[in-house]
Design a protein around this motif. Structure first.
Motif, PDB file in Angstrom:
ATOM      1  N   MET A  32      15.084  89.171  33.877  1.00 49.61           N
ATOM      2  CA  MET A  32      15.958  89.131  35.042  1.00 49.61           C
ATOM      3  C   MET A  32      16.454  87.710  35.315  1.00 49.61           C
ATOM      4  O   MET A  32      17.622  87.510  35.643  1.00 49.61           O
ATOM      5  N   VAL A  33      15.565  86.734  35.167  1.00 48.14           N
ATOM      6  CA  VAL A  33      15.953  85.339  35.395  1.00 48.14           C
ATOM      7  C   VAL A  33      17.054  84.944  34.415  1.00 48.14           C
ATOM      8  O   VAL A  33      18.042  84.309  34.799  1.00 48.14           O
ATOM      9  N   ARG A  34      16.889  85.334  33.150  1.00 49.76           N
ATOM     10  CA  ARG A  34      17.936  85.007  32.158  1.00 49.76           C
ATOM     11  C   ARG A  34      19.274  85.628  32.568  1.00 49.76           C
ATOM     12  O   ARG A  34      20.318  84.988  32.515  1.00 49.76           O
ATOM     13  N   TRP A  35      19.232  86.902  32.989  1.00 45.89           N
ATOM     14  CA  TRP A  35      20.463  87.591  33.382  1.00 45.89           C
ATOM     15  C   TRP A  35      21.086  86.919  34.607  1.00 45.89           C
ATOM     16  O   TRP A  35      22.298  86.669  34.635  1.00 45.89           O
ATOM     17  N   LEU A  36      20.276  86.656  35.631  1.00 45.14           N
ATOM     18  CA  LEU A  36      20.793  86.041  36.856  1.00 45.14           C
ATOM     19  C   LEU A  36      21.346  84.643  36.583  1.00 45.14           C
ATOM     20  O   LEU A  36      22.355  84.243  37.170  1.00 45.14           O
ATOM     21  N   GLU A  37      20.702  83.915  35.683  1.00 45.86           N
ATOM     22  CA  GLU A  37      21.198  82.580  35.324  1.00 45.86           C
ATOM     23  C   GLU A  37      22.500  82.684  34.536  1.00 45.86           C
ATOM     24  O   GLU A  37      23.465  81.960  34.809  1.00 45.86           O
ATOM     25  N   ASP A  38      22.550  83.609  33.568  1.00 45.64           N
ATOM     26  CA  ASP A  38      23.774  83.813  32.776  1.00 45.64           C
ATOM     27  C   ASP A  38      24.953  84.203  33.654  1.00 45.64           C
ATOM     28  O   ASP A  38      26.105  83.898  33.332  1.00 45.64           O
ATOM     29  N   HIS A  39      24.688  84.886  34.773  1.00 49.47           N
ATOM     30  CA  HIS A  39      25.752  85.323  35.679  1.00 49.47           C
ATOM     31  C   HIS A  39      26.000  84.332  36.818  1.00 49.47           C
ATOM     32  O   HIS A  39      26.772  84.621  37.743  1.00 49.47           O
ATOM     33  N   GLY A  40      25.339  83.189  36.770  1.00 46.64           N
ATOM     34  CA  GLY A  40      25.621  82.119  37.722  1.00 46.64           C
ATOM     35  C   GLY A  40      25.000  82.268  39.101  1.00 46.64           C
ATOM     36  O   GLY A  40      25.353  81.525  40.016  1.00 46.64           O
ATOM     37  N   HIS A  41      24.050  83.196  39.268  1.00 41.34           N
ATOM     38  CA  HIS A  41      23.448  83.422  40.585  1.00 41.34           C
ATOM     39  C   HIS A  41      22.272  82.486  40.873  1.00 41.34           C
ATOM     40  O   HIS A  41      21.934  82.253  42.039  1.00 41.34           O
ATOM     41  N   ILE A  42      21.640  81.996  39.808  1.00 37.82           N
ATOM     42  CA  ILE A  42      20.504  81.087  39.967  1.00 37.82           C
ATOM     43  C   ILE A  42      20.630  79.941  38.977  1.00 37.82           C
ATOM     44  O   ILE A  42      21.414  80.007  38.022  1.00 37.82           O
ATOM     45  N   GLN A  43      19.836  78.902  39.221  1.00 38.76           N
ATOM     46  CA  GLN A  43      19.707  77.819  38.257  1.00 38.76           C
ATOM     47  C   GLN A  43      18.237  77.438  38.165  1.00 38.76           C
ATOM     48  O   GLN A  43      17.480  77.652  39.103  1.00 38.76           O
ATOM     49  N   ARG A  44      17.859  76.906  37.005  1.00 43.72           N
ATOM     50  CA  ARG A  44      16.473  76.474  36.817  1.00 43.72           C
ATOM     51  C   ARG A  44      16.447  74.973  36.596  1.00 43.72           C
ATOM     52  O   ARG A  44      17.356  74.412  35.981  1.00 43.72           O
ATOM     53  N   HIS A  45      15.396  74.350  37.124  1.00 42.76           N
ATOM     54  CA  HIS A  45      15.200  72.907  36.930  1.00 42.76           C
ATOM     55  C   HIS A  45      13.701  72.627  36.819  1.00 42.76           C
ATOM     56  O   HIS A  45      12.889  73.393  37.327  1.00 42.76           O
ATOM     57  N   ARG A  46      13.374  71.553  36.150  1.00 45.15           N
ATOM     58  CA  ARG A  46      11.957  71.193  35.948  1.00 45.15           C
ATOM     59  C   ARG A  46      11.301  70.831  37.271  1.00 45.15           C
ATOM     60  O   ARG A  46      11.895  70.178  38.122  1.00 45.15           O
ATOM     61  N   ASP A  47      10.052  71.254  37.408  1.00 44.40           N
ATOM     62  CA  ASP A  47       9.243  70.891  38.570  1.00 44.40           C
ATOM     63  C   ASP A  47       8.802  69.436  38.392  1.00 44.40           C
ATOM     64  O   ASP A  47       8.142  69.118  37.412  1.00 44.40           O
ATOM     65  N   PRO A  48       9.172  68.551  39.335  1.00 47.86           N
ATOM     66  CA  PRO A  48       8.763  67.144  39.184  1.00 47.86           C
ATOM     67  C   PRO A  48       7.237  66.973  39.153  1.00 47.86           C
ATOM     68  O   PRO A  48       6.738  66.044  38.536  1.00 47.86           O
ATOM     69  N   ALA A  49       6.507  67.902  39.773  1.00 57.83           N
ATOM     70  CA  ALA A  49       5.044  67.806  39.813  1.00 57.83           C
ATOM     71  C   ALA A  49       4.402  68.320  38.520  1.00 57.83           C
ATOM     72  O   ALA A  49       3.269  67.965  38.214  1.00 57.83           O
ATOM     73  N   ASN A  50       5.102  69.186  37.796  1.00 54.57           N
ATOM     74  CA  ASN A  50       4.576  69.743  36.548  1.00 54.57           C
ATOM     75  C   ASN A  50       5.764  70.025  35.634  1.00 54.57           C
ATOM     76  O   ASN A  50       6.403  71.073  35.751  1.00 54.57           O
ATOM     77  N   ARG A  51       6.049  69.126  34.734  1.00 57.87           N
ATOM     78  CA  ARG A  51       7.253  69.198  33.898  1.00 57.87           C
ATOM     79  C   ARG A  51       7.313  70.458  33.027  1.00 57.87           C
ATOM     80  O   ARG A  51       8.366  70.784  32.501  1.00 57.87           O
ATOM     81  N   ARG A  52       6.182  71.154  32.857  1.00 54.46           N
ATOM     82  CA  ARG A  52       6.197  72.381  32.051  1.00 54.46           C
ATOM     83  C   ARG A  52       6.733  73.566  32.832  1.00 54.46           C
ATOM     84  O   ARG A  52       7.065  74.597  32.243  1.00 54.46           O
ATOM     85  N   VAL A  53       6.799  73.459  34.146  1.00 56.53           N
ATOM     86  CA  VAL A  53       7.215  74.574  34.998  1.00 56.53           C
ATOM     87  C   VAL A  53       8.696  74.437  35.355  1.00 56.53           C
ATOM     88  O   VAL A  53       9.142  73.365  35.747  1.00 56.53           O
ATOM     89  N   LEU A  54       9.414  75.545  35.219  1.00 62.00           N
ATOM     90  CA  LEU A  54      10.810  75.589  35.654  1.00 62.00           C
ATOM     91  C   LEU A  54      10.864  76.262  37.017  1.00 62.00           C
ATOM     92  O   LEU A  54      10.296  77.345  37.207  1.00 62.00           O
TER      93      LEU A  54
END
Length: 148
Positions: free
Chosen positions: A71-93
């Motif tokens: 779902m996240v991939r679909w929502l991101e592909d359709h421009g509804h969400i964006q992902r960014h790295r967590d400054p506290a844990n670089r492995r987490v989006l």
């Protein structure tokens, strides 16, 4: 304990039947906007608390982590969400709504509100707070370590 009469459906059955009716109506209302009920639920969860991980969003959206990843991939592909790295844990989006995501929620809110209003219209106004509270009590009884 209340005894169960075979002539009456179980309360759990009635709750599930209501959930399915709500889901069908929501899917129908959201379809012209290109969303499913599950996608709308995820976007709504992000509106309540932006910057969630995919695992957190899955829990708040009542889906498995695997379903949420798709779902996240679909929502991101359709421009509804964006992902960014967590400054506290670089492995987490962390996932955030975009302006387009907020806009589609705004457009769909009144459709979903109309379904809720239609359902609640069948319940006397004086009983509506008790209905809401009963739903919260039932949820809390089955999920004691989770806030409603």
């Amino acid at each position: 304990m209340t005894s169960h009469h075979h002539a009456e459906p179980r309360t759990l059955y009635l709750v599930k039947r209501l959930e399915l009716a709500i889901r069908a109506r929501m899917d129908e209302a959201l379809r012209p906007h290109g969303l499913t009920t599950l996608q709308f639920t995820a976007l709504t969860a992000l509106r309540q608390r932006d910057g969630l991980s995919s695992a957190q969003l899955a829990r708040r959206s009542f889906v498995t982590p695997q379903t949420m990843n798709e779902m996240v991939r679909w929502l991101e592909d359709h421009g509804h969400i964006q992902r960014h790295r967590d400054p506290a844990n670089r492995r987490v989006l962390l996932i955030s709504l975009t302006d387009a995501g907020r806009e589609i929620l705004r457009r769909c809110d009144e459709l979903i509100q109309a379904i809720e209003d239609e359902m609640l219209a069948a319940i006397p106004e004086v009983q509506r707070p008790l209905f809401r509270q009963s739903l919260i009590f039932g949820y809390t009884a089955l999920n004691p370590h989770e806030a409603p």
